[in-house]
Motif scaffolding. Structure first.
Motif, mmCIF file in Angstrom:
data_model
loop_
_atom_site.group_PDB
_atom_site.id
_atom_site.type_symbol
_atom_site.label_atom_id
_atom_site.label_comp_id
_atom_site.label_asym_id
_atom_site.label_seq_id
_atom_site.Cartn_x
_atom_site.Cartn_y
_atom_site.Cartn_z
ATOM 1 N N HIS A 196 38.773 45.726 34.061
ATOM 2 C CA HIS A 196 39.800 44.761 33.334
ATOM 3 C C HIS A 196 40.188 45.340 32.078
ATOM 4 O O HIS A 196 40.796 45.415 31.275
ATOM 5 C CB HIS A 196 40.002 43.783 33.276
ATOM 6 N N ARG A 235 41.414 51.012 38.411
ATOM 7 C CA ARG A 235 40.928 50.274 40.221
ATOM 8 C C ARG A 235 41.170 52.083 40.347
ATOM 9 O O ARG A 235 41.245 52.783 39.982
ATOM 10 C CB ARG A 235 42.009 50.119 40.274
ATOM 11 N N THR A 266 34.189 45.169 39.259
ATOM 12 C CA THR A 266 34.292 44.072 39.766
ATOM 13 C C THR A 266 35.351 43.952 40.811
ATOM 14 O O THR A 266 36.185 44.641 40.876
ATOM 15 C CB THR A 266 34.858 42.920 39.027
ATOM 16 N N ARG A 267 34.931 43.981 42.177
ATOM 17 C CA ARG A 267 35.921 43.609 43.536
ATOM 18 C C ARG A 267 36.597 42.250 42.825
ATOM 19 O O ARG A 267 36.436 41.026 43.156
ATOM 20 C CB ARG A 267 35.026 42.870 44.510
ATOM 21 N N THR A 268 38.065 42.518 43.314
ATOM 22 C CA THR A 268 39.212 41.593 43.060
ATOM 23 C C THR A 268 39.420 40.315 44.657
ATOM 24 O O THR A 268 38.695 41.787 45.259
ATOM 25 C CB THR A 268 40.144 42.319 42.768
ATOM 26 N N GLU A 270 37.818 46.820 39.734
ATOM 27 C CA GLU A 270 38.345 46.973 38.997
ATOM 28 C C GLU A 270 37.819 47.230 37.852
ATOM 29 O O GLU A 270 36.646 45.915 37.683
ATOM 30 C CB GLU A 270 39.831 46.162 38.832
ATOM 31 N N ARG A 303 46.337 40.075 35.472
ATOM 32 C CA ARG A 303 46.644 41.382 35.866
ATOM 33 C C ARG A 303 47.038 42.328 36.021
ATOM 34 O O ARG A 303 47.663 42.804 35.230
ATOM 35 C CB ARG A 303 47.896 40.790 36.835
#
Length: 168
Positions: free
Chosen positions: A121, A84, A111-113, A119, A57
């Motif tokens: 990562h 983010r 990338t959409r969480t 975000e 996370r």
């Protein structure tokens, strides 16, 4: 025979044409409902948070937080940054700098969480220093800075962080 509307696969549609019964309409797929904040307009405030991925996370990096220098599984030493972003398109260019130690720049698709954030990562930043040099920098404060540019807009964030050697 009169057929009003079919939402069936090809094989089922052929079978329905041969039968005299009224075809049953079955919804096979439906998008999840979308809920917008406010009046549903696009987010206009551009913002970015620096972070690290911890146990899968995003964890924000605050002023003075430690940032770990890790050994790469294929060699080298690295700092892995996460970002983010809000208010920008997901395709763009990320630039990151760790003081005078490391600098990277490359194209990136955020990338959409599941929570709705955009975000990245894993932004790998090489730390091309010897073990002795890394040990000498441990506890030292450096500036971690990142920017993301997309569709002629950009956002930048910087934090003073403390370097720490990751323990295996």
């Amino acid at each position: 025979m009169k057929i009003k509307h079919l939402q069936l696969c090809g094989v089922c549609a052929v079978a329905a044409l041969w039968s005299c019964a009224e075809p049953e309409i079955v919804t096979i797929f439906r998008d999840a409902p979308v809920v917008f904040d406010g009046d549903g307009d696009r987010v206009t405030q551009v913002d970015m948070a620096l972070g690290q991925l911890v146990d899968g996370r995003f964890v924000p990096v605050e002023e003075g937080d430690p940032v770990e220098v890790i050994d790469g599984f294929q060699g080298g030493t690295w700092v892995h940054l996460s970002i983010r972003v809000a208010g920008l398109e997901p395709d763009g260019v990320v630039e990151a700098r760790l003081g005078e130690i490391s600098e990277v720049r490359f194209g990136l698709r955020l990338t959409r969480t599941p929570e709705g954030y955009l975000e990245a990562h894993d932004i790998p930043m090489p730390v091309p220093l010897s073990d002795e040099d890394i040990a000498a920098l441990e506890g030292q404060r450096v500036t971690l800075e990142a920017s993301f540019s997309s569709a002629e807009q950009s956002v930048t964030q910087a934090r003073g962080v403390t370097l720490r050697r990751a323990t295996p």
